[in-house]
Design a protein around this motif. Structure first.
Motif, PDB file in Angstrom:
ATOM      1  N   ALA A 111       0.829  -1.212   0.000  1.00 44.11           N
ATOM      2  CA  ALA A 111       0.000   0.000   0.000  1.00 44.11           C
ATOM      3  C   ALA A 111       0.859   1.256   0.000  1.00 44.11           C
ATOM      4  CB  ALA A 111      -0.928  -0.010   1.206  1.00 44.11           C
ATOM      5  N   HIS A 112       1.924   1.253   0.767  1.00 42.68           N
ATOM      6  CA  HIS A 112       2.797   2.426   0.799  1.00 42.68           C
ATOM      7  C   HIS A 112       3.546   2.605  -0.517  1.00 42.68           C
ATOM      8  CE1 HIS A 112       1.932   2.387   5.115  1.00 42.68           C
ATOM      9  NE2 HIS A 112       2.353   3.651   5.107  1.00 42.68           N
ATOM     10  N   LEU A 113       3.931   1.520  -1.139  1.00 50.16           N
ATOM     11  CA  LEU A 113       4.574   1.620  -2.456  1.00 50.16           C
ATOM     12  C   LEU A 113       3.617   2.211  -3.487  1.00 50.16           C
ATOM     13  CD1 LEU A 113       6.544  -1.745  -2.588  1.00 50.16           C
ATOM     14  CD2 LEU A 113       7.536   0.551  -2.519  1.00 50.16           C
ATOM     15  N   ALA A 114       2.350   1.851  -3.412  1.00 52.43           N
ATOM     16  CA  ALA A 114       1.364   2.396  -4.352  1.00 52.43           C
ATOM     17  C   ALA A 114       1.200   3.897  -4.142  1.00 52.43           C
ATOM     18  CB  ALA A 114       0.023   1.680  -4.180  1.00 52.43           C
ATOM     19  N   HIS A 115       1.149   4.331  -2.885  1.00 49.33           N
ATOM     20  CA  HIS A 115       1.041   5.768  -2.605  1.00 49.33           C
ATOM     21  C   HIS A 115       2.314   6.489  -3.043  1.00 49.33           C
ATOM     22  CE1 HIS A 115      -0.320   9.422  -0.635  1.00 49.33           C
ATOM     23  NE2 HIS A 115       0.847   9.495  -0.019  1.00 49.33           N
ATOM     24  N   LEU A 116       3.446   5.885  -2.772  1.00 43.69           N
ATOM     25  CA  LEU A 116       4.729   6.456  -3.190  1.00 43.69           C
ATOM     26  C   LEU A 116       4.744   6.684  -4.699  1.00 43.69           C
ATOM     27  CD1 LEU A 116       8.195   5.127  -1.981  1.00 43.69           C
ATOM     28  CD2 LEU A 116       7.796   5.692  -4.358  1.00 43.69           C
ATOM     29  N   ASP A 117       4.287   5.686  -5.448  1.00 41.39           N
ATOM     30  CA  ASP A 117       4.268   5.808  -6.912  1.00 41.39           C
ATOM     31  C   ASP A 117       3.428   7.003  -7.365  1.00 41.39           C
ATOM     32  OD1 ASP A 117       5.898   3.624  -7.312  1.00 41.39           O
ATOM     33  OD2 ASP A 117       4.246   2.222  -7.642  1.00 41.39           O
ATOM     34  N   GLU A 118       2.379   7.282  -6.604  1.00 42.33           N
ATOM     35  CA  GLU A 118       1.483   8.369  -6.994  1.00 42.33           C
ATOM     36  C   GLU A 118       2.096   9.740  -6.710  1.00 42.33           C
ATOM     37  OE1 GLU A 118      -3.235   9.591  -6.579  1.00 42.33           O
ATOM     38  OE2 GLU A 118      -2.407   7.930  -5.417  1.00 42.33           O
ATOM     39  N   VAL A 119       2.805   9.887  -5.604  1.00 47.06           N
ATOM     40  CA  VAL A 119       3.275  11.215  -5.207  1.00 47.06           C
ATOM     41  C   VAL A 119       4.735  11.495  -5.573  1.00 47.06           C
ATOM     42  CG1 VAL A 119       1.624  11.244  -3.311  1.00 47.06           C
ATOM     43  CG2 VAL A 119       3.973  10.528  -2.854  1.00 47.06           C
ATOM     44  N   GLU A 120       5.538  10.466  -5.713  1.00 46.00           N
ATOM     45  CA  GLU A 120       6.972  10.639  -5.916  1.00 46.00           C
ATOM     46  C   GLU A 120       7.334  11.469  -7.145  1.00 46.00           C
ATOM     47  OE1 GLU A 120      11.183  10.274  -5.648  1.00 46.00           O
ATOM     48  OE2 GLU A 120       9.512  10.390  -4.235  1.00 46.00           O
ATOM     49  N   PRO A 121       6.646  11.334  -8.281  1.00 43.69           N
ATOM     50  CA  PRO A 121       7.039  12.158  -9.440  1.00 43.69           C
ATOM     51  C   PRO A 121       6.987  13.660  -9.170  1.00 43.69           C
ATOM     52  CG  PRO A 121       5.613  10.363 -10.140  1.00 43.69           C
ATOM     53  CD  PRO A 121       5.581  10.364  -8.639  1.00 43.69           C
ATOM     54  N   ARG A 122       6.206  14.064  -8.166  1.00 47.19           N
ATOM     55  CA  ARG A 122       6.061  15.497  -7.896  1.00 47.19           C
ATOM     56  C   ARG A 122       7.001  16.007  -6.812  1.00 47.19           C
ATOM     57  NH1 ARG A 122       0.102  15.534  -6.498  1.00 47.19           N
ATOM     58  NH2 ARG A 122       0.076  13.297  -6.854  1.00 47.19           N
ATOM     59  N   ILE A 123       7.652  15.107  -6.068  1.00 48.72           N
ATOM     60  CA  ILE A 123       8.524  15.584  -4.991  1.00 48.72           C
ATOM     61  C   ILE A 123       9.974  15.107  -5.122  1.00 48.72           C
ATOM     62  CG2 ILE A 123       6.674  15.928  -3.314  1.00 48.72           C
ATOM     63  CD1 ILE A 123       7.416  13.233  -2.078  1.00 48.72           C
ATOM     64  N   GLY A 124      10.229  13.980  -5.769  1.00 50.96           N
ATOM     65  CA  GLY A 124      11.597  13.527  -5.980  1.00 50.96           C
ATOM     66  C   GLY A 124      12.344  13.212  -4.707  1.00 50.96           C
ATOM     67  N   ALA A 125      11.698  12.517  -3.767  1.00 51.91           N
ATOM     68  CA  ALA A 125      12.330  12.228  -2.476  1.00 51.91           C
ATOM     69  C   ALA A 125      13.328  11.082  -2.550  1.00 51.91           C
ATOM     70  CB  ALA A 125      11.249  11.901  -1.437  1.00 51.91           C
ATOM     71  N   PHE A 126      13.116  10.129  -3.471  1.00 53.19           N
ATOM     72  CA  PHE A 126      13.875   8.880  -3.453  1.00 53.19           C
ATOM     73  C   PHE A 126      14.904   8.819  -4.576  1.00 53.19           C
ATOM     74  CE2 PHE A 126      10.136   7.800  -1.035  1.00 53.19           C
ATOM     75  CZ  PHE A 126      10.599   6.905  -0.067  1.00 53.19           C
ATOM     76  N   ARG A 127      16.090   8.347  -4.230  1.00 54.81           N
ATOM     77  CA  ARG A 127      17.070   7.976  -5.257  1.00 54.81           C
ATOM     78  C   ARG A 127      16.828   6.552  -5.716  1.00 54.81           C
ATOM     79  NH1 ARG A 127      21.697   5.220  -5.781  1.00 54.81           N
ATOM     80  NH2 ARG A 127      21.899   4.780  -3.561  1.00 54.81           N
ATOM     81  N   VAL A 128      16.437   5.680  -4.794  1.00 55.62           N
ATOM     82  CA  VAL A 128      16.179   4.268  -5.096  1.00 55.62           C
ATOM     83  C   VAL A 128      14.904   3.849  -4.383  1.00 55.62           C
ATOM     84  CG1 VAL A 128      16.976   1.891  -4.756  1.00 55.62           C
ATOM     85  CG2 VAL A 128      18.618   3.668  -5.392  1.00 55.62           C
ATOM     86  N   VAL A 129      14.018   3.146  -5.093  1.00 55.82           N
ATOM     87  CA  VAL A 129      12.862   2.497  -4.472  1.00 55.82           C
ATOM     88  C   VAL A 129      13.087   0.997  -4.559  1.00 55.82           C
ATOM     89  CG1 VAL A 129      10.366   2.160  -4.531  1.00 55.82           C
ATOM     90  CG2 VAL A 129      11.336   4.417  -5.045  1.00 55.82           C
ATOM     91  N   ARG A 130      13.071   0.313  -3.427  1.00 52.91           N
ATOM     92  CA  ARG A 130      13.435  -1.103  -3.354  1.00 52.91           C
ATOM     93  C   ARG A 130      12.167  -1.973  -3.400  1.00 52.91           C
ATOM     94  NH1 ARG A 130      15.299  -2.859   1.077  1.00 52.91           N
ATOM     95  NH2 ARG A 130      17.079  -4.111   0.370  1.00 52.91           N
ATOM     96  N   ARG A 131      11.471  -1.992  -4.509  1.00 52.53           N
ATOM     97  CA  ARG A 131      10.163  -2.662  -4.561  1.00 52.53           C
ATOM     98  C   ARG A 131      10.255  -4.154  -4.232  1.00 52.53           C
ATOM     99  NH1 ARG A 131       7.177   1.212  -6.896  1.00 52.53           N
ATOM    100  NH2 ARG A 131       8.351   2.695  -8.172  1.00 52.53           N
ATOM    101  N   ALA A 132      10.976  -4.881  -5.041  1.00 49.14           N
ATOM    102  CA  ALA A 132      11.035  -6.326  -4.841  1.00 49.14           C
ATOM    103  C   ALA A 132      11.688  -6.670  -3.506  1.00 49.14           C
ATOM    104  CB  ALA A 132      11.791  -6.981  -5.995  1.00 49.14           C
ATOM    105  N   ALA A 133      12.776  -5.972  -3.176  1.00 45.95           N
ATOM    106  CA  ALA A 133      13.484  -6.264  -1.927  1.00 45.95           C
ATOM    107  C   ALA A 133      12.606  -5.955  -0.720  1.00 45.95           C
ATOM    108  CB  ALA A 133      14.781  -5.469  -1.856  1.00 45.95           C
ATOM    109  N   ALA A 134      11.857  -4.851  -0.793  1.00 40.59           N
ATOM    110  CA  ALA A 134      10.999  -4.482   0.330  1.00 40.59           C
ATOM    111  C   ALA A 134       9.879  -5.496   0.536  1.00 40.59           C
ATOM    112  CB  ALA A 134      10.426  -3.088   0.108  1.00 40.59           C
ATOM    113  N   LEU A 135       9.271  -5.933  -0.548  1.00 40.49           N
ATOM    114  CA  LEU A 135       8.199  -6.921  -0.409  1.00 40.49           C
ATOM    115  C   LEU A 135       8.739  -8.250   0.124  1.00 40.49           C
ATOM    116  CD1 LEU A 135       6.200  -6.091  -3.649  1.00 40.49           C
ATOM    117  CD2 LEU A 135       5.414  -5.772  -1.279  1.00 40.49           C
TER     118      LEU A 135
END
Length: 472
Positions: A41-65
């Motif tokens: 759920a947090h990854l889905a929200h991140l995907d929605e807002v991240e393009p507008r804020i640029g907080a992350f250099r790396v998102v660890r989708r597979a590793a996080a799950l």
């Protein structure tokens, strides 16, 4: 959306995004939620807002799950303080298997062989690392931008989330994660918290494991959060303490207040002073004794902090085997001056110790000190790395003179929200204390939060709203 204030995660999953870390962990421990659903759920929200804020250099989708699935399968899940809580980690705190770039392409690109102790402690407590957050080069500046990317403040995307833990603060303020790790060498946790409406604690010296390059004793690791309970839990985990609520001191506190300018010609603006006065009024109404007492930083101490800031760039470049010619022009100048400072012997341990003694003595008859933290609204979001060293230093010094004294002294300092500026940006205040005052600071912050709750997320990006609106 239900009364607990989160977004749907799917059939049987309840609501999660926007819940405090303490509640998320409790639900995962009980089995009401799975860590996998929380992270997804947090990854889905991140995907929605991240393009507008640029907080992350790396998102660890597979590793996080995968990490979340391991939490769900852990036999001790029911006792993990941060069970299933998604966290973000600043790009200068090693995460095993991830490259730690310090915000710079000049740093070696080999993945970290092991977690930094604070990451290891967070993971052992059940936290899941969903990503690595942006920071300015070598953590030197009070804005967060790198070549090709400017990190933006969720409260106003025309403004910076500050620095150097700006990516971590933007990630939390946008609801992408409930907690993020960062560090503070000249205000690098407290300034992003102030800019983004968050609460944070810079621990005192020796309380939480620090970085290998700690700017000659000034850098401390910590966390950014939206609630005091979340911050207290994160601090306990990072410090290796039992995760217990901060103990009530059992008596009214005596709290000094100072708004006197620390740097000549750099006054605190009206809204910042008004915020301090309002918080002082809340403390008095709660039964605490409030006294006016100016904070004075001697010129020698101010010079000592500045020397460590300069020399810290050279120290980091050496420790990280940085290609100095690949550094940004501002950072090359910073490191070059730092080398001269080190060679001249201007980083003097006695300077920091004398100031620590002076500040410890300040607290002989008061428990805490309340001050502003910034002198105005956050800096504009722009490619500051393209501007000169002098422009960067001047902007930082004008905006954030209240943070560095506590790094030089090695004493704890906490920042919490205290309203909004007329233009809508967050307002914050700082509370500092003597050695060992972390629990006292967390307790008084909790009392202030109960008396004057703050908005936990930036309005446009608030995950507790029915939908994430487009920026105006």
């Amino acid at each position: 959306m239900d009364a607990s204030g989160g977004l749907p995660v799917g059939a049987g999953g309840g609501t999660v995004v926007g819940l405090p870390a303490t509640e998320l962990a409790a639900r995962v421990r009980s089995g009401e939620l799975s860590a996998v659903d929380v992270v997804r759920a947090h990854l889905a929200h991140l995907d929605e807002v991240e393009p507008r804020i640029g907080a992350f250099r790396v998102v660890r989708r597979a590793a996080a799950l995968a990490e979340a699935a391991a939490v769900d399968a852990a036999p001790d899940r029911g006792s993990l303080p941060l069970a299933g809580v998604p966290i973000a980690v600043k790009d200068n705190v090693p995460v095993a298997g991830e490259t730690c770039t310090e915000g710079s392409p000049a740093c070696p690109s080999a993945p970290a062989a092991e977690d930094h102790p604070v990451v290891a402690r967070a993971r052992a407590a059940g936290a899941v690392v969903v990503g690595i957050t942006r920071m300015p080069e070598l953590g030197l500046y009070a804005s967060t931008d790198v070549q090709g990317a400017v990190c933006r403040n969720p409260w106003d995307t025309a403004r910076s989330p500050a620095g150097s833990s700006g990516g971590s603060a933007a990630a939390v303020a946008s609801g992408s994660v409930p907690l993020a790790l960062g560090n503070d060498g000249m205000g690098s946790l407290r300034l992003p918290a102030a800019a983004c409406g968050l609460v944070t604690l810079k621990p005192g010296r020796g309380v939480v494991p620090t970085l290998a390059g700690d700017w000659f004793g000034m850098v401390e690791n910590g966390a950014l959060a939206t609630t005091v309970a979340d911050l207290a839990l994160a601090h306990a985990v990072l410090a290796g303490l039992a995760p217990e609520p901060p103990a009530d001191p059992g008596r009214p506190l005596r709290i000094a207040v100072s708004t006197r300018a620390l740097v000549p010609g750099v006054p605190t603006d009206g809204p910042a002073k008004a915020a301090v006065d309002a918080v002082a009024g809340l403390l008095a109404a709660a039964g605490h004794t409030v006294v006016r007492r100016p904070l004075v930083v001697p010129p020698g101490a101010a010079a000592g902090a500045l020397a460590r800031w300069m020399a810290g760039a050279d120290e980091a470049a050496d420790a990280l085997a940085v290609d100095r010619q690949a550094l940004q022009p501002r950072s090359r100048t910073h490191a070059r001056i730092g080398r001269l400072v080190r060679r001249a012997g201007l980083v003097r341990p006695a300077t920091a110790e004398r100031f620590r003694e002076r500040m410890t003595a300040f607290f002989e008859d008061v428990d805490l000190l309340l001050t502003p933290i910034t002198t105005g609204p956050p800096l504009p979001a722009r490619p500051w790395h393209e501007r000169s060293f002098a422009a960067n230093i001047a902007a930082n010094a004008r905006w954030a003179p209240w943070a560095p004294p506590w790094n030089l002294a090695g004493l704890p300092a906490l920042v919490l929200p205290a309203g909004t500026r007329p233009e809508g940006h967050p307002l914050a205040v700082q509370l500092a204390g003597p050695p060992g005052a972390e629990t006292r600071l967390l307790w008084i912050a909790g009392e202030l939060e109960r008396r004057q709750p703050w908005r936990r997320y930036a309005p446009v990006f608030d995950p507790t709203e029915p939908a994430v609106a487009a920026p105006g």
